[in-house]
Design an enzyme around this catalytic site. Structure first.
Site: not given
Length: 185
Positions: A27, A53
């Site tokens: 992402s 993340y």
């Protein structure tokens, strides 16, 4: 580490396919952090969920770069994908304020996507004849992403640290150590 372990264990089947593609979900979160090889598991630094993340998404891109380099001779190509801003179960660990802020930030770049819209780039990477003889790239919006400028303030494209072949090799070696799974081409 999941992408690494699964792919290494599936390696014999991928080779037998005579033209396989591996698509790794990543992402734009890779903009949050590179891979901290000195403290990847937050043992000496304070845990930050966004750094973690970002590190995981950067690692997924680097894994695709490393796998493509190792797989090309066997007609196995690898891609990393940003599916777009999609509300998934990831929000269950976020406060309502964080969810709102994430949606607002995502909408500044492009409208939020449905899961079906988000799957389009993954499907494209897995099947498109346009990607024949290509690999080791980061894709978004059903296209190969551009390189992001080093000073980018808007998260579009891919950061150079996420597609650096030397970093990909370093991650590959570390992944073998961390998982105890060895790659045998």
């Amino acid at each position: 580490m999941g992408h690494f372990q699964l792919t290494v264990r599936l390696w014999p089947a991928l080779k037998q396919a005579n033209g396989a593609r591996v698509v790794c979900l990543s992402s734009r979160g890779h903009f949050f952090s590179g891979v901290d090889f000195e403290d990847p598991f937050f043992q000496r630094r304070a845990y930050d969920k966004w750094a973690a993340y970002g590190q995981s998404k950067t690692a997924n891109i680097l894994f695709a770069v490393g796998l493509d380099a190792r797989g090309e001779a066997h007609r196995i190509r690898a891609f990393a994908v940003h599916p777009g801003g999609i509300l998934t179960e990831l929000v269950r660990s976020m406060s309502e304020e964080e969810v709102r802020a994430s949606i607002e930030n995502a909408n500044k770049l492009e409208p939020m996507k449905t899961p079906e819209q988000g799957a389009a780039t993954t499907g494209w990477c897995a099947t498109s004849p346009q990607l024949e003889n290509r690999g080791g790239v980061y894709c978004e919006n059903v296209d190969i992403a551009v390189m992001a400028p080093p000073d980018a303030t808007i998260r579009r494209g891919v950061k150079d640290q996420a597609v650096d072949p030397k970093q990909a090799d370093r991650l590959w070696t570390a992944s073998e150590t961390w998982t105890g799974v060895r790659f045998n081409p």
